[in-house]
Design a protein around this motif. Structure first.
Motif, PDB file in Angstrom:
ATOM      1  N   GLY A 175      26.706  42.640  26.010  1.00 18.24           N
ATOM      2  CA  GLY A 175      27.667  41.667  25.508  1.00 18.24           C
ATOM      3  C   GLY A 175      26.981  40.445  24.931  1.00 18.24           C
ATOM      4  N   TRP A 176      25.931  39.984  25.614  1.00 17.62           N
ATOM      5  CA  TRP A 176      25.210  38.792  25.149  1.00 17.62           C
ATOM      6  C   TRP A 176      24.599  39.033  23.770  1.00 17.62           C
ATOM      7  N   ALA A 177      23.927  40.165  23.590  1.00 23.21           N
ATOM      8  CA  ALA A 177      23.256  40.442  22.312  1.00 23.21           C
ATOM      9  C   ALA A 177      24.260  40.541  21.177  1.00 23.21           C
ATOM     10  N   GLN A 178      25.396  41.192  21.427  1.00 23.38           N
ATOM     11  CA  GLN A 178      26.374  41.343  20.348  1.00 23.38           C
ATOM     12  C   GLN A 178      27.056  40.017  20.022  1.00 23.38           C
ATOM     13  N   ALA A 179      27.326  39.222  21.029  1.00 20.58           N
ATOM     14  CA  ALA A 179      27.943  37.914  20.760  1.00 20.58           C
ATOM     15  C   ALA A 179      26.951  36.947  20.128  1.00 20.58           C
ATOM     16  N   ARG A 180      25.721  36.968  20.603  1.00 24.77           N
ATOM     17  CA  ARG A 180      24.724  36.019  20.082  1.00 24.77           C
ATOM     18  C   ARG A 180      24.431  36.297  18.613  1.00 24.77           C
ATOM     19  N   THR A 181      24.308  37.582  18.265  1.00 22.33           N
ATOM     20  CA  THR A 181      24.048  37.929  16.874  1.00 22.33           C
ATOM     21  C   THR A 181      25.270  37.639  15.999  1.00 22.33           C
ATOM     22  N   ALA A 182      26.473  37.827  16.559  1.00 22.56           N
ATOM     23  CA  ALA A 182      27.689  37.481  15.807  1.00 22.56           C
ATOM     24  C   ALA A 182      27.735  35.976  15.549  1.00 22.56           C
ATOM     25  N   ALA A 183      27.381  35.197  16.575  1.00 18.44           N
ATOM     26  CA  ALA A 183      27.394  33.737  16.431  1.00 18.44           C
ATOM     27  C   ALA A 183      26.371  33.270  15.399  1.00 18.44           C
ATOM     28  N   ARG A 184      25.280  33.992  15.297  1.00 13.60           N
ATOM     29  CA  ARG A 184      24.235  33.641  14.320  1.00 13.60           C
ATOM     30  C   ARG A 184      24.517  34.205  12.933  1.00 13.60           C
ATOM     31  N   GLY A 185      25.556  35.040  12.834  1.00 13.96           N
ATOM     32  CA  GLY A 185      25.916  35.612  11.543  1.00 13.96           C
ATOM     33  C   GLY A 185      25.096  36.809  11.140  1.00 13.96           C
ATOM     34  N   THR A 186      24.389  37.427  12.100  1.00 12.13           N
ATOM     35  CA  THR A 186      23.571  38.591  11.765  1.00 12.13           C
ATOM     36  C   THR A 186      24.220  39.907  12.190  1.00 12.13           C
ATOM     37  N   TRP A 187      25.312  39.862  12.928  1.00 11.36           N
ATOM     38  CA  TRP A 187      26.038  41.062  13.368  1.00 11.36           C
ATOM     39  C   TRP A 187      27.506  40.892  13.016  1.00 11.36           C
ATOM     40  N   ARG A 188      28.065  41.851  12.275  1.00 11.51           N
ATOM     41  CA  ARG A 188      29.464  41.772  11.856  1.00 11.51           C
ATOM     42  C   ARG A 188      30.389  41.813  13.065  1.00 11.51           C
ATOM     43  N   GLN A 189      31.432  40.996  13.034  1.00 11.01           N
ATOM     44  CA  GLN A 189      32.320  40.904  14.179  1.00 11.01           C
ATOM     45  C   GLN A 189      33.779  40.837  13.711  1.00 11.01           C
ATOM     46  N   THR A 190      34.312  41.937  13.186  1.00  9.93           N
ATOM     47  CA  THR A 190      35.726  42.014  12.855  1.00  9.93           C
ATOM     48  C   THR A 190      36.510  42.308  14.133  1.00  9.93           C
ATOM     49  N   GLU A 191      37.819  42.207  14.058  1.00 10.47           N
ATOM     50  CA  GLU A 191      38.649  42.545  15.209  1.00 10.47           C
ATOM     51  C   GLU A 191      38.437  43.991  15.627  1.00 10.47           C
ATOM     52  N   LEU A 192      38.272  44.880  14.644  1.00  8.86           N
ATOM     53  CA  LEU A 192      38.034  46.281  14.952  1.00  8.86           C
ATOM     54  C   LEU A 192      36.700  46.472  15.665  1.00  8.86           C
ATOM     55  N   ASP A 193      35.681  45.743  15.233  1.00  5.20           N
ATOM     56  CA  ASP A 193      34.366  45.851  15.875  1.00  5.20           C
ATOM     57  C   ASP A 193      34.424  45.396  17.330  1.00  5.20           C
ATOM     58  N   VAL A 194      35.097  44.284  17.575  1.00  5.73           N
ATOM     59  CA  VAL A 194      35.223  43.778  18.949  1.00  5.73           C
ATOM     60  C   VAL A 194      35.956  44.805  19.808  1.00  5.73           C
ATOM     61  N   TRP A 195      37.022  45.363  19.272  1.00  8.30           N
ATOM     62  CA  TRP A 195      37.761  46.413  19.990  1.00  8.30           C
ATOM     63  C   TRP A 195      36.853  47.595  20.306  1.00  8.30           C
ATOM     64  N   ALA A 196      36.063  48.046  19.320  1.00 11.32           N
ATOM     65  CA  ALA A 196      35.189  49.204  19.503  1.00 11.32           C
ATOM     66  C   ALA A 196      34.115  48.935  20.562  1.00 11.32           C
ATOM     67  N   GLN A 197      33.590  47.724  20.570  1.00 12.64           N
ATOM     68  CA  GLN A 197      32.575  47.367  21.566  1.00 12.64           C
ATOM     69  C   GLN A 197      33.157  47.443  22.978  1.00 12.64           C
ATOM     70  N   ARG A 198      34.353  46.904  23.160  1.00 14.80           N
ATOM     71  CA  ARG A 198      34.966  46.889  24.490  1.00 14.80           C
ATOM     72  C   ARG A 198      35.444  48.291  24.892  1.00 14.80           C
ATOM     73  N   ALA A 199      35.922  49.065  23.912  1.00 13.60           N
ATOM     74  CA  ALA A 199      36.330  50.440  24.208  1.00 13.60           C
ATOM     75  C   ALA A 199      35.139  51.251  24.703  1.00 13.60           C
ATOM     76  N   THR A 200      33.983  51.028  24.100  1.00 14.91           N
ATOM     77  CA  THR A 200      32.780  51.746  24.524  1.00 14.91           C
ATOM     78  C   THR A 200      32.367  51.357  25.933  1.00 14.91           C
ATOM     79  N   MET A 201      32.426  50.074  26.248  1.00 12.58           N
ATOM     80  CA  MET A 201      32.069  49.657  27.599  1.00 12.58           C
ATOM     81  C   MET A 201      33.015  50.262  28.627  1.00 12.58           C
ATOM     82  N   ALA A 202      34.291  50.377  28.290  1.00 11.09           N
ATOM     83  CA  ALA A 202      35.238  51.029  29.198  1.00 11.09           C
ATOM     84  C   ALA A 202      34.856  52.495  29.393  1.00 11.09           C
ATOM     85  N   GLU A 203      34.503  53.169  28.302  1.00  8.49           N
ATOM     86  CA  GLU A 203      34.104  54.575  28.382  1.00  8.49           C
ATOM     87  C   GLU A 203      32.841  54.747  29.233  1.00  8.49           C
ATOM     88  N   LEU A 204      31.930  53.800  29.148  1.00  5.49           N
ATOM     89  CA  LEU A 204      30.722  53.878  29.973  1.00  5.49           C
ATOM     90  C   LEU A 204      31.049  53.832  31.459  1.00  5.49           C
TER      91      LEU A 204
END
Length: 271
Positions: A175-204
């Motif tokens: 979570g830290w890496a994805q949020a930190r890179t989003a905050a720095r503008g180096t990782w895309r963070q659309t609503e769909l991307d945020v949903w996909a990230q959390r869906a994956t963590m639930a699946e894990l």
């Protein structure tokens, strides 16, 4: 330009997604480690596999090991499973449809059911990779050896508690890496991307039973966890790291301390 992963799965797309996401995740982790006084780190490699290749950490003859990606500190490599990659987020979609919450979740994000039905497997693969990269951070900081010494204890309760702490810390670091890179503008963070990230963590977390709208799962008991948390706990730690990353707080220290507090274990010395 922000890194992003293609919406649909392909082998070439997986390689491109992991290569690009690794570059930006490693960059923020290198800075975080430098802040902890760890100035020299060796960037990890990654290998995508269908059947587990020869490696010094995992015996490829073990039944279902090809399902999951894994970190190998002995050769500084994250092994990424092509078996799992096409299915990330799609299992969550199936569970959400069965629980009749997919439409509610889509509306809350300003999306449609059609937007979510196909999932976003490669963003999911990048999220799984971010967890495994957390183990690289633990290795680079010396935490992994510290955890492993305790995981090797003959006392099951001690061994399990420290294994759980290391895994929950890695969930938090994803979570830290994805949020930190989003905050720095180096990782895309659309609503769909945020949903996909959390869906994956639930699946894990494996068991999606009891899913309610908004990624709400039944709370698990600490004494029932063996090595890993379920969806509720893994999402909780992902969110702890995500908040820290967006807030500009330290990743390694935040995650290690949060995991130690929850598991009632000792905080690693580098944290």
């Amino acid at each position: 330009m922000a890194v992003s992963c293609a919406r649909s799965y392909s082998r070439a797309g997986l390689a491109a997604c992991i290569t690009a996401s690794s570059r930006v995740y490693v960059a923020v982790w290198t800075a975080d480690l430098a802040d902890r006084g760890i100035a020299t780190v060796k960037a990890p490699k990654f290998v995508a596999f269908d059947a587990v290749p020869k490696n010094p950490c995992v015996d490829g003859s073990l039944g279902d090991v090809a399902v999951a990606s894994f970190w190998c500190g002995k050769d500084n490599t994250v092994y990424v499973s092509r078996f799992a990659a096409p299915y990330w987020t799609t299992q969550y979609v199936t569970a959400a449809i069965e629980a009749k919450v997919l439409a509610t979740d889509a509306a809350a994000l300003g999306l449609t059911v059609t937007d979510l039905r196909k999932g976003s497997p490669l963003t999911g693969a990048a999220t799984e990779y971010a967890h495994e990269l957390g183990h690289w951070v633990q290795e680079s900081s010396g935490e992994m050896a510290w955890y492993q010494k305790r995981i090797d204890s003959t006392n099951f309760e001690v061994s399990n508690a420290y294994k759980l702490a290391s895994e929950l810390s890695a969930d938090c670091m994803a979570g830290w890496a994805q949020a930190r890179t989003a905050a720095r503008g180096t990782w895309r963070q659309t609503e769909l991307d945020v949903w996909a990230q959390r869906a994956t963590m639930a699946e894990l977390g494996a068991d999606l039973t009891g899913l309610k709208a908004g990624f709400v799962f039944p709370k698990e008991k600490l004494d029932g966890m063996i090595a890993y948390g379920g969806p509720y706990t893994r999402l909780r730690f992902y969110d702890i790291g995500y908040a820290a990353g967006h807030g500009g707080r330290a990743g390694l220290a935040t995650c290690a301390r949060a995991a130690a507090t929850f598991t009632k274990t000792t905080v690693p010395p580098k944290a």
